[in-house]
Write a protein that holds these residues in place. Structure first.
Motif, PDB file in Angstrom:
ATOM      1  N   ILE A 141       1.101  -1.100   0.018  1.00 43.48           N
ATOM      2  CA  ILE A 141      -0.209  -0.493   0.097  1.00 43.48           C
ATOM      3  C   ILE A 141       1.325   1.488   0.133  1.00 43.48           C
ATOM      4  CG2 ILE A 141      -1.188   1.148   1.216  1.00 43.48           C
ATOM      5  CD1 ILE A 141      -3.060  -1.416   1.966  1.00 43.48           C
ATOM      6  N   ALA A 142       1.777   1.859   0.780  1.00 49.70           N
ATOM      7  CA  ALA A 142       2.894   2.347   0.590  1.00 49.70           C
ATOM      8  C   ALA A 142       3.806   2.499  -0.673  1.00 49.70           C
ATOM      9  CB  ALA A 142       3.752   2.044   1.759  1.00 49.70           C
ATOM     10  N   ASN A 143       3.458   1.227  -0.641  1.00 47.71           N
ATOM     11  CA  ASN A 143       4.160   1.974  -2.778  1.00 47.71           C
ATOM     12  C   ASN A 143       3.334   2.040  -3.234  1.00 47.71           C
ATOM     13  OD1 ASN A 143       6.679   0.683  -1.365  1.00 47.71           O
ATOM     14  ND2 ASN A 143       6.066  -1.630  -1.988  1.00 47.71           N
ATOM     15  N   ALA A 144       2.023   1.764  -3.110  1.00 50.98           N
ATOM     16  CA  ALA A 144       1.099   2.434  -4.034  1.00 50.98           C
ATOM     17  C   ALA A 144       0.559   3.791  -4.338  1.00 50.98           C
ATOM     18  CB  ALA A 144      -0.237   1.241  -4.313  1.00 50.98           C
ATOM     19  N   ALA A 145       0.808   4.303  -2.611  1.00 46.58           N
ATOM     20  CA  ALA A 145       0.941   5.810  -2.635  1.00 46.58           C
ATOM     21  C   ALA A 145       2.389   6.030  -3.616  1.00 46.58           C
ATOM     22  CB  ALA A 145       0.895   5.753  -0.862  1.00 46.58           C
ATOM     23  N   LEU A 146       3.457   5.613  -2.700  1.00 44.67           N
ATOM     24  CA  LEU A 146       4.608   6.421  -3.262  1.00 44.67           C
ATOM     25  C   LEU A 146       4.909   6.679  -4.502  1.00 44.67           C
ATOM     26  CD1 LEU A 146       7.270   7.532  -2.720  1.00 44.67           C
ATOM     27  CD2 LEU A 146       7.996   5.274  -2.997  1.00 44.67           C
ATOM     28  N   ALA A 147       3.771   5.825  -5.366  1.00 42.99           N
ATOM     29  CA  ALA A 147       3.911   5.643  -7.358  1.00 42.99           C
ATOM     30  C   ALA A 147       2.801   6.905  -7.327  1.00 42.99           C
ATOM     31  CB  ALA A 147       3.180   4.615  -8.064  1.00 42.99           C
ATOM     32  N   SER A 175      12.131  14.024  -1.879  1.00 45.72           N
ATOM     33  CA  SER A 175      10.409  13.769  -1.239  1.00 45.72           C
ATOM     34  C   SER A 175      10.426  12.357  -1.212  1.00 45.72           C
ATOM     35  CB  SER A 175       9.717  14.849  -2.228  1.00 45.72           C
ATOM     36  OG  SER A 175       9.897  14.345  -3.507  1.00 45.72           O
ATOM     37  N   ILE A 176      11.372  10.937  -2.003  1.00 46.74           N
ATOM     38  CA  ILE A 176      10.899  10.173  -2.062  1.00 46.74           C
ATOM     39  C   ILE A 176      10.925   9.699  -0.499  1.00 46.74           C
ATOM     40  CG2 ILE A 176      11.219   7.987  -2.895  1.00 46.74           C
ATOM     41  CD1 ILE A 176      11.140   8.981  -5.341  1.00 46.74           C
ATOM     42  N   GLY A 177      11.756   9.371   0.110  1.00 49.01           N
ATOM     43  CA  GLY A 177      12.602   9.478   1.139  1.00 49.01           C
ATOM     44  C   GLY A 177      11.496   9.653   2.634  1.00 49.01           C
ATOM     45  N   MET A 178      10.833  11.278   2.300  1.00 49.84           N
ATOM     46  CA  MET A 178      10.316  12.020   3.044  1.00 49.84           C
ATOM     47  C   MET A 178       8.877  11.051   2.976  1.00 49.84           C
ATOM     48  SD  MET A 178      11.127  16.335   3.370  1.00 49.84           S
ATOM     49  CE  MET A 178      10.189  16.156   4.862  1.00 49.84           C
ATOM     50  N   ALA A 179       7.971  10.422   1.812  1.00 48.19           N
ATOM     51  CA  ALA A 179       6.822   9.800   1.743  1.00 48.19           C
ATOM     52  C   ALA A 179       7.565   9.037   2.279  1.00 48.19           C
ATOM     53  CB  ALA A 179       6.768   9.872   0.260  1.00 48.19           C
ATOM     54  N   VAL A 180       8.134   8.084   2.769  1.00 45.18           N
ATOM     55  CA  VAL A 180       8.700   6.621   3.022  1.00 45.18           C
ATOM     56  C   VAL A 180       8.551   6.957   4.980  1.00 45.18           C
ATOM     57  CG1 VAL A 180      10.186   4.755   3.227  1.00 45.18           C
ATOM     58  CG2 VAL A 180       9.876   5.419   1.231  1.00 45.18           C
ATOM     59  N   GLY A 247       6.570  18.192  -3.541  1.00 46.08           N
ATOM     60  CA  GLY A 247       7.012  16.537  -3.161  1.00 46.08           C
ATOM     61  C   GLY A 247       6.153  16.544  -1.582  1.00 46.08           C
ATOM     62  N   ILE A 248       6.579  17.440  -0.698  1.00 47.77           N
ATOM     63  CA  ILE A 248       5.985  17.216   0.478  1.00 47.77           C
ATOM     64  C   ILE A 248       4.543  17.832   0.610  1.00 47.77           C
ATOM     65  CG2 ILE A 248       6.158  18.933   2.401  1.00 47.77           C
ATOM     66  CD1 ILE A 248       9.086  19.677   1.942  1.00 47.77           C
ATOM     67  N   LEU A 249       3.922  18.454  -0.224  1.00 50.00           N
ATOM     68  CA  LEU A 249       2.982  18.473  -0.697  1.00 50.00           C
ATOM     69  C   LEU A 249       1.960  17.419  -0.889  1.00 50.00           C
ATOM     70  CD1 LEU A 249       2.032  22.765  -2.034  1.00 50.00           C
ATOM     71  CD2 LEU A 249       2.348  21.750   0.243  1.00 50.00           C
ATOM     72  N   PHE A 250       2.320  16.855  -2.455  1.00 52.01           N
ATOM     73  CA  PHE A 250       2.091  15.678  -2.134  1.00 52.01           C
ATOM     74  C   PHE A 250       2.042  14.787  -1.298  1.00 52.01           C
ATOM     75  CE2 PHE A 250       2.943  17.362  -6.798  1.00 52.01           C
ATOM     76  CZ  PHE A 250       1.117  17.671  -6.867  1.00 52.01           C
ATOM     77  N   ASN A 251       3.449  14.523  -0.185  1.00 53.23           N
ATOM     78  CA  ASN A 251       3.676  13.428  -0.199  1.00 53.23           C
ATOM     79  C   ASN A 251       2.454  13.641   1.388  1.00 53.23           C
ATOM     80  OD1 ASN A 251       5.559  12.423  -0.605  1.00 53.23           O
ATOM     81  ND2 ASN A 251       6.704  13.844   0.659  1.00 53.23           N
ATOM     82  N   LEU A 252       1.872  14.970   1.523  1.00 54.80           N
ATOM     83  CA  LEU A 252       1.311  14.720   2.387  1.00 54.80           C
ATOM     84  C   LEU A 252      -0.394  14.030   2.627  1.00 54.80           C
ATOM     85  CD1 LEU A 252       1.434  18.448   4.311  1.00 54.80           C
ATOM     86  CD2 LEU A 252       1.959  16.537   5.226  1.00 54.80           C
ATOM     87  N   PHE A 253      -0.514  14.432   0.523  1.00 56.03           N
ATOM     88  CA  PHE A 253      -2.254  13.603   0.202  1.00 56.03           C
ATOM     89  C   PHE A 253      -2.053  12.562   0.338  1.00 56.03           C
ATOM     90  CE2 PHE A 253      -3.799  12.765  -3.539  1.00 56.03           C
ATOM     91  CZ  PHE A 253      -5.188  12.599  -3.380  1.00 56.03           C
ATOM     92  N   THR A 254      -1.002  11.631  -0.558  1.00 52.23           N
ATOM     93  CA  THR A 254      -0.927  10.372  -0.456  1.00 52.23           C
ATOM     94  C   THR A 254      -0.884   9.483   0.911  1.00 52.23           C
ATOM     95  OG1 THR A 254       1.553  10.384  -0.783  1.00 52.23           O
ATOM     96  CG2 THR A 254       0.332  10.902  -3.025  1.00 52.23           C
ATOM     97  N   ALA A 255       0.009  10.571   1.844  1.00 54.42           N
ATOM     98  CA  ALA A 255       0.144   9.543   2.964  1.00 54.42           C
ATOM     99  C   ALA A 255      -1.058   9.851   3.608  1.00 54.42           C
ATOM    100  CB  ALA A 255       1.190   9.552   3.613  1.00 54.42           C
TER     101      ALA A 255
END
Length: 325
Positions: A141-147, A175-180, A247-255
């Motif tokens: 699920i996390a990988n799907a959100a990362l994609a 930003s990828i690292g922060m998403a993870v 990346g940060i803005l989309f991190n908040l949305f996807t996570a």
């Protein structure tokens, strides 16, 4: 006659047809030398030379005294401005010190981009693999959100017509690292909820609820830093700031939204019967509060050293590279 004899040079508008011309004011010494030259070389050209290149060669019409002169001609305003700048620059003593000497090949840029993309892709694959192995279904699920995060990021870059640079690639990787990191916080909270015997549904709700403030705090503080870099940085730094901010803005949305949506959908469909996570390190038995004085002291020392370094930078005593000159 040298450039240090010129006091100022400005563009003016005048003449019969209100055309641009360059007005020159000279120093006292320059006025005397200029008067002698114009008297001796009347009806001949006087070359204006900068860096061994003749920038202009006006004809001397008559002897000019008083320390002021005009260069007229069929100038455009831009041409007259360029000539005035040349004259003013020639009046400034500017010794050149070689700080750095580099030879750049024609293929260096493309080679750097290829290496940057390769390293970014390799890092992303390692992260995806780790999340899948360590967190099992939650990692998928996390990988799907990362994609989705990466897809949204490149879409955002295309919308704002941003140019992808090497610092921009670094911003994407960060930003990828922060998403993870955001997903790891959620999963670890889920682990804690599950370990005390709560159901899958309650563990998911508790994990997202307890990690929410931590994720928002970490992402927003980084976003503030990225905004400062964008406002005060130069070209490459701005490229890094743009990709990191998006990346940060989309991190908040996807996570916080997309991952939650995936979990809620699978939980409602009874596809998750148990939350399975690997665990390399067990629960720590160290009493962290017992060593708080030591850690506070170490932190204080590093803060003090950082303040000293900051003061040295402000004073101009730091050994900064060519990028800061």
């Amino acid at each position: 006659m040298t450039g240090d004899m010129i006091k100022d040079a400005q563009v003016r508008i005048g003449g019969t047809f209100n055309e641009p011309y360059v007005s020159i004011d000279m120093t006292g010494t320059g006025a005397n030398v200029f008067a002698d030259l114009t008297e001796k070389y009347t009806q001949r050209r006087m070359a204006i030379v900068l860096d061994d290149i003749v920038r202009s060669a006006p004809v001397i019409r008559e002897k000019i005294v008083g320390g002021s002169a005009q260069i007229t001609g069929h100038f455009t305003h831009e041409e007259a401005s360029d000539l005035a700048i040349v004259l003013r620059v020639g009046a400034l003593p500017a010794p050149v010190d070689i700080i750095q000497n580099m030879t750049v090949g024609a293929s260096l840029g493309q080679d750097s981009i290829n290496k940057g993309l390769s390293s970014g892709l390799f890092g992303a694959l390692l992260v995806v693999g780790f999340m899948f192995i360590y967190y099992r279904l939650s990692g998928v699920i996390a990988n799907a959100a990362l994609a989705l995060n990466i897809l949204f990021l490149f879409t955002g870059l295309a919308i704002v017509s941003a140019t992808l640079t090497l610092p921009g690639i670094a911003g994407i990787v960060l930003s990828i690292g922060m998403a993870v990191d955001a997903n790891v916080l959620i999963f670890e909270r889920m682990r804690e909820e599950s370990s005390i015997g709560r159901s899958v549904r309650l563990s998911i709700d508790g994990g997202f609820a307890k990690a929410f403030s931590t994720i928002v705090d970490s992402q927003v503080t980084t976003l503030i830093t990225a905004m400062a870099l964008f406002l005060f940085g130069t070209g490459p730094i701005k490229g890094f700031a743009v990709t990191l901010s998006l990346g940060i803005l989309f991190n908040l949305f996807t996570a916080l939204f997309c991952s939650r949506l995936f979990f809620d959908t699978l939980s409602s469909a009874k596809k998750i019967s148990k939350l399975n996570f690997m665990q390399f390190i067990g629960k720590s038995k160290l009493d962290f509060m017992s060593i708080r004085k030591i850690t506070f002291t170490i932190s204080g020392v590093f803060v003090f050293l950082g303040l000293i370094a900051f003061v040295q930078i402000i004073r101009g005593q730091a050994n900064l590279g060519v990028d800061f000159t």
